[in-house]
Design a protein around this motif. Structure first.
Motif, PDB file in Angstrom:
ATOM      1  N   ASP A 176       5.371  -0.019  10.243  1.00 39.28           N
ATOM      2  CA  ASP A 176       4.230  -0.353   9.388  1.00 39.28           C
ATOM      3  C   ASP A 176       3.306   0.835   9.159  1.00 39.28           C
ATOM      4  O   ASP A 176       2.276   0.702   8.485  1.00 39.28           O
ATOM      5  CB  ASP A 176       3.414  -1.498  10.025  1.00 39.28           C
ATOM      6  CG  ASP A 176       4.231  -2.781  10.126  1.00 39.28           C
ATOM      7  OD1 ASP A 176       5.017  -3.043   9.207  1.00 39.28           O
ATOM      8  OD2 ASP A 176       4.070  -3.502  11.134  1.00 39.28           O
TER       9      ASP A 176
ATOM     10  N   ALA B 279      -1.076   0.704  -1.657  1.00 39.39           N
ATOM     11  CA  ALA B 279      -0.128   0.608  -0.551  1.00 39.39           C
ATOM     12  C   ALA B 279       0.932  -0.459  -0.766  1.00 39.39           C
ATOM     13  O   ALA B 279       1.974  -0.441  -0.104  1.00 39.39           O
ATOM     14  CB  ALA B 279      -0.869   0.322   0.754  1.00 39.39           C
TER      15      ALA B 279
ATOM     16  N   ALA C 172       0.513  -3.539   0.006  1.00 37.66           N
ATOM     17  CA  ALA C 172       0.262  -4.585   1.005  1.00 37.66           C
ATOM     18  C   ALA C 172      -1.145  -4.393   1.540  1.00 37.66           C
ATOM     19  O   ALA C 172      -1.794  -3.369   1.308  1.00 37.66           O
ATOM     20  CB  ALA C 172       1.291  -4.535   2.133  1.00 37.66           C
ATOM     21  N   GLU C 173      -1.636  -5.421   2.263  1.00 40.01           N
ATOM     22  CA  GLU C 173      -2.951  -5.311   2.870  1.00 40.01           C
ATOM     23  C   GLU C 173      -2.933  -4.263   3.985  1.00 40.01           C
ATOM     24  O   GLU C 173      -1.990  -4.196   4.777  1.00 40.01           O
ATOM     25  CB  GLU C 173      -3.385  -6.651   3.446  1.00 40.01           C
ATOM     26  CG  GLU C 173      -3.766  -7.662   2.388  1.00 40.01           C
ATOM     27  CD  GLU C 173      -5.031  -7.259   1.650  1.00 40.01           C
ATOM     28  OE1 GLU C 173      -5.927  -6.661   2.295  1.00 40.01           O
ATOM     29  OE2 GLU C 173      -5.116  -7.513   0.440  1.00 40.01           O
ATOM     30  N   LEU C 174      -3.987  -3.446   4.042  1.00 37.98           N
ATOM     31  CA  LEU C 174      -4.062  -2.404   5.055  1.00 37.98           C
ATOM     32  C   LEU C 174      -4.713  -2.922   6.324  1.00 37.98           C
ATOM     33  O   LEU C 174      -5.701  -3.645   6.287  1.00 37.98           O
ATOM     34  CB  LEU C 174      -4.863  -1.207   4.528  1.00 37.98           C
ATOM     35  CG  LEU C 174      -4.263  -0.420   3.362  1.00 37.98           C
ATOM     36  CD1 LEU C 174      -5.095   0.825   3.091  1.00 37.98           C
ATOM     37  CD2 LEU C 174      -2.815  -0.043   3.615  1.00 37.98           C
TER      38      LEU C 174
ATOM     39  N   TRP D 176      -1.938   5.411   7.019  1.00 37.83           N
ATOM     40  CA  TRP D 176      -2.391   4.035   6.862  1.00 37.83           C
ATOM     41  C   TRP D 176      -1.321   3.097   7.430  1.00 37.83           C
ATOM     42  O   TRP D 176      -0.139   3.391   7.442  1.00 37.83           O
ATOM     43  CB  TRP D 176      -2.691   3.713   5.397  1.00 37.83           C
ATOM     44  CG  TRP D 176      -1.535   3.856   4.443  1.00 37.83           C
ATOM     45  CD1 TRP D 176      -0.680   2.888   4.014  1.00 37.83           C
ATOM     46  CD2 TRP D 176      -1.122   5.057   3.780  1.00 37.83           C
ATOM     47  NE1 TRP D 176       0.243   3.384   3.136  1.00 37.83           N
ATOM     48  CE2 TRP D 176      -0.015   4.719   2.962  1.00 37.83           C
ATOM     49  CE3 TRP D 176      -1.567   6.386   3.782  1.00 37.83           C
ATOM     50  CZ2 TRP D 176       0.648   5.661   2.168  1.00 37.83           C
ATOM     51  CZ3 TRP D 176      -0.908   7.310   3.005  1.00 37.83           C
ATOM     52  CH2 TRP D 176       0.170   6.952   2.206  1.00 37.83           C
ATOM     53  N   ARG D 177      -1.788   2.009   7.933  1.00 44.50           N
ATOM     54  CA  ARG D 177      -0.910   1.006   8.528  1.00 44.50           C
ATOM     55  C   ARG D 177      -1.119  -0.311   7.787  1.00 44.50           C
ATOM     56  O   ARG D 177      -2.255  -0.758   7.607  1.00 44.50           O
ATOM     57  CB  ARG D 177      -1.200   0.826  10.015  1.00 44.50           C
ATOM     58  CG  ARG D 177      -0.219  -0.085  10.743  1.00 44.50           C
ATOM     59  CD  ARG D 177      -0.596  -0.234  12.210  1.00 44.50           C
ATOM     60  NE  ARG D 177      -0.529   1.032  12.910  1.00 44.50           N
ATOM     61  CZ  ARG D 177       0.583   1.531  13.443  1.00 44.50           C
ATOM     62  NH1 ARG D 177       1.733   0.852  13.329  1.00 44.50           N
ATOM     63  NH2 ARG D 177       0.552   2.682  14.092  1.00 44.50           N
ATOM     64  N   THR D 178      -0.015  -0.910   7.354  1.00 41.70           N
ATOM     65  CA  THR D 178      -0.094  -2.195   6.661  1.00 41.70           C
ATOM     66  C   THR D 178      -0.080  -3.342   7.670  1.00 41.70           C
ATOM     67  O   THR D 178       0.335  -3.174   8.826  1.00 41.70           O
ATOM     68  CB  THR D 178       1.077  -2.350   5.683  1.00 41.70           C
ATOM     69  OG1 THR D 178       2.314  -2.259   6.407  1.00 41.70           O
ATOM     70  CG2 THR D 178       1.043  -1.269   4.619  1.00 41.70           C
ATOM     71  N   GLN D 179      -0.555  -4.474   7.203  1.00 40.04           N
ATOM     72  CA  GLN D 179      -0.490  -5.665   8.052  1.00 40.04           C
ATOM     73  C   GLN D 179       0.960  -5.976   8.394  1.00 40.04           C
ATOM     74  O   GLN D 179       1.859  -5.808   7.577  1.00 40.04           O
ATOM     75  CB  GLN D 179      -1.109  -6.864   7.329  1.00 40.04           C
ATOM     76  CG  GLN D 179      -2.597  -6.721   7.039  1.00 40.04           C
ATOM     77  CD  GLN D 179      -3.443  -6.851   8.294  1.00 40.04           C
ATOM     78  OE1 GLN D 179      -2.953  -7.212   9.366  1.00 40.04           O
ATOM     79  NE2 GLN D 179      -4.729  -6.552   8.159  1.00 40.04           N
TER      80      GLN D 179
ATOM     81  N   ASP E 268       3.861  -7.586   6.157  1.00 42.02           N
ATOM     82  CA  ASP E 268       3.442  -7.661   4.761  1.00 42.02           C
ATOM     83  C   ASP E 268       4.279  -6.760   3.868  1.00 42.02           C
ATOM     84  O   ASP E 268       4.409  -7.015   2.673  1.00 42.02           O
ATOM     85  CB  ASP E 268       1.966  -7.278   4.626  1.00 42.02           C
ATOM     86  CG  ASP E 268       1.046  -8.454   4.916  1.00 42.02           C
ATOM     87  OD1 ASP E 268       1.569  -9.512   5.315  1.00 42.02           O
ATOM     88  OD2 ASP E 268      -0.178  -8.314   4.744  1.00 42.02           O
ATOM     89  N   MET E 269       4.842  -5.701   4.428  1.00 43.00           N
ATOM     90  CA  MET E 269       5.613  -4.733   3.651  1.00 43.00           C
ATOM     91  C   MET E 269       7.092  -5.068   3.775  1.00 43.00           C
ATOM     92  O   MET E 269       7.611  -5.238   4.873  1.00 43.00           O
ATOM     93  CB  MET E 269       5.363  -3.314   4.163  1.00 43.00           C
ATOM     94  CG  MET E 269       5.741  -2.240   3.186  1.00 43.00           C
ATOM     95  SD  MET E 269       4.607  -2.208   1.788  1.00 43.00           S
ATOM     96  CE  MET E 269       5.097  -0.647   1.042  1.00 43.00           C
TER      97      MET E 269
END
Length: 782
Positions: A267, A330, A332-334, A372-375, A378-379
């Motif tokens: 992520d 991104a 997706a949500e970060l 950055w890291r996505t939830q 989510d990705m």
């Protein structure tokens, strides 16, 4: 021989009235050859009782001379070797020769030592980035730095696709027409596809040409008085721009555009934007294996390559203020967004994030690192970006392997050699980070593992000589060894890497043939002989795997990535000391064994597909596979397969998974060019065949490569026939954390401290030679 009375004198008796002589011969006595002629080899002293009260001086035909009569009543007689006039002259010449050699040695070492001590200051004029100007019509005049007013980096990132624009503003404050050039870094996977020059209100668009043709066109425009620009690739991550006929007081705007990708590890996503190129170490030329006709060509090639890598440095790091504007989508949500290199200001606009620097502009002395890291979840694990040009479908596939907790890890011992760079460029933050990372890796060794540590600068040493069992005592010894390492000297990578790669072929005392052979290489990669190192890695890899750990604020990302790729491993980037231990612990754990190997991609039988590199890399941990593909007659299906410890991996993608994106074709072309250059280096194809193959790809895709360049010519003639430049020097930045003094000396090699020690030793030797020559008894003169 005669006594003072003129009578016969023998060794065993005195004269008629003298008492027996006492002869003290502590040196070889008078010798006679068969000819009967006296031959004296060394000086001999006789002490004789005085017989007559008055002094006597007697000149003897052969060897005897009475020097004086002392008050003690003892007459000193000295015997000297009989020498002809020719032997005397020869002896005198020998003495003068020894003295001259000693004097020349002394003066040479003295001058070299003074130059070595001042090299820290002169090294500031060796290399760096920025725009440089010289007078038109004065090709021998040195380039002087031009003021840089501002630099702006603009990034537009969509998931894993990045479009970059670099705008640099320069101004010619002189009253002369000038020629300028500047060197700048870009991401090592960047495909540079556009160049625009704006001089005042005039805009010049660059055209792609074969490199030699572009140079001829640029030189012709320069001679004609036309404003012109030439963009060359020095390395895949370093470029050179030349500007001709810049008028007095004119503002110059240089805009470069490129396409690149973002790294994904689970992520976590990361993009690294280099702003400054650190000084590169270039080893001494190895010409002994070359035929005589090849020597000059090799010298010319290496000297030209070294010149392309050199520019002045601002040790105070106050030059080139840089701004940053990033638009991030991104997909997706970060969960997090950060930079280990700079303080950021982040705002959100709908689904996108706007990112800038906390300070409006900061000196360009380090890479900008965005993470950055996505939830979680989510990705998607597989993504397919698409661009169609003509009849060809260009795809950028991203394949995420199963999570490490879902993949069965193999329990196999490791035979690992750690290679740590202790050269001068590592001094400061890089050395601290390297030591912290290596100590963490040593602490993670298992009881069945074997290991060794190699440290290198201008030379190298192995801690144990070969890999040894990882006992607690050996681990503690290695930790103490690493903790005491200091950075100094040159960056001679070839010998230690070759030793590390060769050591695992036959390990004495090892009975476990299933051990994983691994080399973990910790360095900043700041060398200029990358191709030679790549050749050596491929030739000596065997069954080992090479993993690189990139250190410092401005490492050589191309060398680090490519070395790991050729070594069937992967690379880790450590930006600062604080993250060294935790990142190394995670990295060392995940490289224990690949999650998926023997990866392959297939499509419909009627599809003509090109994928580069030819052999897809193995996957470690959660690192994603990102690969561009070109296909003709694509039916719409794509399958990725691979072997895993528990189950085989298979990922199926169709047209329904496509995401439209621009620039995918250029990314594919960039990877194909890199693959062709690999084949040239391996000898799989000839240099001319490879050059033509690169031209077939780079020209239609408008890419700057080692064989193609951008050239821009403004047709109106603007410059008068001759103008001069009043030169001014404005150096650029030394990378953050690097110590300038450690780079002193020839290519950062021995360093001025080492030169002084050598000089002192040679001076002492010269003095000894002088003393010896003065004590020898040449000639008949005392």
């Amino acid at each position: 021989m005669l006594c003072a009375n003129g009578r016969n004198l023998r060794r065993t008796t005195g004269c008629c009235n003298a008492v027996p002589a006492k002869i003290h011969a502590n040196r070889p006595e008078l010798l006679r050859k068969r000819t009967g002629r006296p031959q004296f080899r060394r000086k001999t002293t006789f002490s004789l009782p005085r017989y007559q009260p008055q002094p006597a001086v007697i000149a003897l035909q052969d060897t005897l001379q009475i020097n004086s009569i002392e008050e003690t009543g003892t007459m000193k007689v000295q015997l000297f070797s009989h020498r002809t006039s020719q032997s005397y002259r020869q002896a005198r010449r020998d003495r003068y020769l020894i003295g001259a050699i000693a004097l020349i040695t002394f003066l040479t070492v003295l001058i070299s030592s003074v130059l070595a001590m001042t090299s820290a200051a002169s090294a500031a004029e060796v290399q760096n980035d920025g725009l440089y100007l010289r007078p038109m019509g004065q090709s021998e005049a040195p380039f002087a730095s031009a003021p840089r007013l501002a630099q702006s980096v603009q990034l537009d990132i969509a998931a894993i696709v990045a479009r970059g624009t670099v705008i640099q503003l320069f101004r010619n404050d002189s009253t002369d027409w000038v020629e300028g050039r500047y060197r700048f870094p870009l991401p090592d996977k960047a495909a540079v596809d556009r160049l625009t020059i704006r001089v005042n209100d005039r805009v010049v668009e660059g055209e792609i040409r074969e490199r030699s043709s572009a140079k001829k066109e640029y030189d012709a425009a320069k001679a004609a008085g036309q404003t012109a620009a030439l963009l060359d690739e020095n390395r895949p991550n370093q470029f050179m721009l030349s500007l001709a006929n810049i008028g007095p007081g004119e503002m110059i705007s240089v805009t470069l555009e490129f396409q690149s990708t973002v790294d994904r590890d689970g992520d976590l996503f990361e993009f690294r934007m280099p702003l400054v190129t650190a000084p590169r170490y270039i080893p001494d030329m190895k010409l002994s294996a070359l035929e005589i006709p090849q020597v000059k060509a090799e010298i010319d090639r290496q000297m030209a390559d070294a010149a392309r890598l050199g520019f002045p440095i601002d040790e105070q790091r106050q030059s080139n203020p840089t701004g940053l504007q990033v638009t991030l989508d991104a997909g997706a949500e970060l969960a997090t967004l950060e930079s280990p290199s700079h303080d950021l200001v982040v705002t959100r606009e709908g689904e996108k994030y706007k990112i800038g620097l906390r300070l409006e502009a900061e000196p360009a002395d380090r890479d900008i690192v965005l993470r950055w890291r996505t939830q979680s979840n989510d990705m998607p694990g597989a993504m397919l970006f698409h661009e169609r040009i003509g009849a060809v479908d260009y795809l950028l596939a991203m394949i995420q392997p199963p999570r490490s907790d879902q993949a069965k890890q193999l329990e196999r011992p490791r035979d690992v050699t750690f290679v740590i760079d202790t050269s001068g460029s590592m001094e400061g933050e890089s050395m601290k980070a390297a030591s912290a990372a290596l100590i963490q890796a040593l602490a993670a060794l298992g009881p069945k593992d074997r290991f060794d540590v190699i440290e290198f600068d201008s030379s190298f040493q192995r801690l144990f000589g070969q890999t040894e069992p990882a006992t607690p005592a050996r681990i503690q010894k290695a930790i103490g060894f690493v903790a005491g390492l200091k950075a100094d000297g040159g960056t001679e990578m070839m010998p230690p890497l070759r030793s590390a790669l060769a050591s695992g072929h036959a390990v004495e005392g090892s009975t476990d043939q299933t051990a994983l052979r691994q080399i973990v290489f910790l360095t900043d990669g700041l060398v200029g002989n990358e191709d030679e190192l790549f050749q050596m890695i491929e030739a000596n890899l065997g069954n080992a795997r090479l993993f690189t750990v990139s250190l410092g604020s401005a490492p050589n990302g191309w060398f680090m990535r490519k070395s790991a790729q050729l070594g069937a491993g992967e690379t880790l980037n450590i930006a600062n000391v604080s993250e060294a231990a935790p990142k190394m612990a995670e990295f060392y754990k995940r490289i224990e064994t690949p999650v998926a190997i023997d990866l392959d991609v297939t499509a419909d039988p009627a599809t003509r597909m090109e994928v580069y590199p030819d052999r897809l890399p193995d996957l470690y941990g959660a690192r994603a596979l990102i690969v561009p593909i070109a296909m003709e007659n694509w039916g719409g299906d794509l399958t990725f397969t691979g072997k895993m410890a528990q189950d085989d991996m298979a990922v199926h993608l169709t047209r329904a998974d496509l995401r439209p994106a621009k620039g995918i074709a250029k990314l594919w072309a960039r990877t194909k060019v890199e693959s062709i250059e690999d084949d040239i280096r391996r000898g799989a194809i000839g240099p001319e065949e490879g050059r033509l193959a690169v031209l077939d790809i780079a020209l239609p895709h408008r890419l700057a490569t080692a064989y193609t360049s951008f050239v821009a010519v403004d047709r109106p003639v603007r410059r008068p026939e001759s103008e001069d430049l009043r030169q001014r020097d404005m150096p650029n930045n030394l990378p953050a954390g690097m110590v300038m003094a450690s780079l002193a000396g020839p290519a950062g090699a021995t360093g001025w401290q080492g030169m002084i020690l050598i000089g002192v030793g040679l001076i002492a030797g010269s003095i000894v030679l002088l003393l010896i020559s003065r004590r020898r008894g040449f000639g008949a003169r005392k």
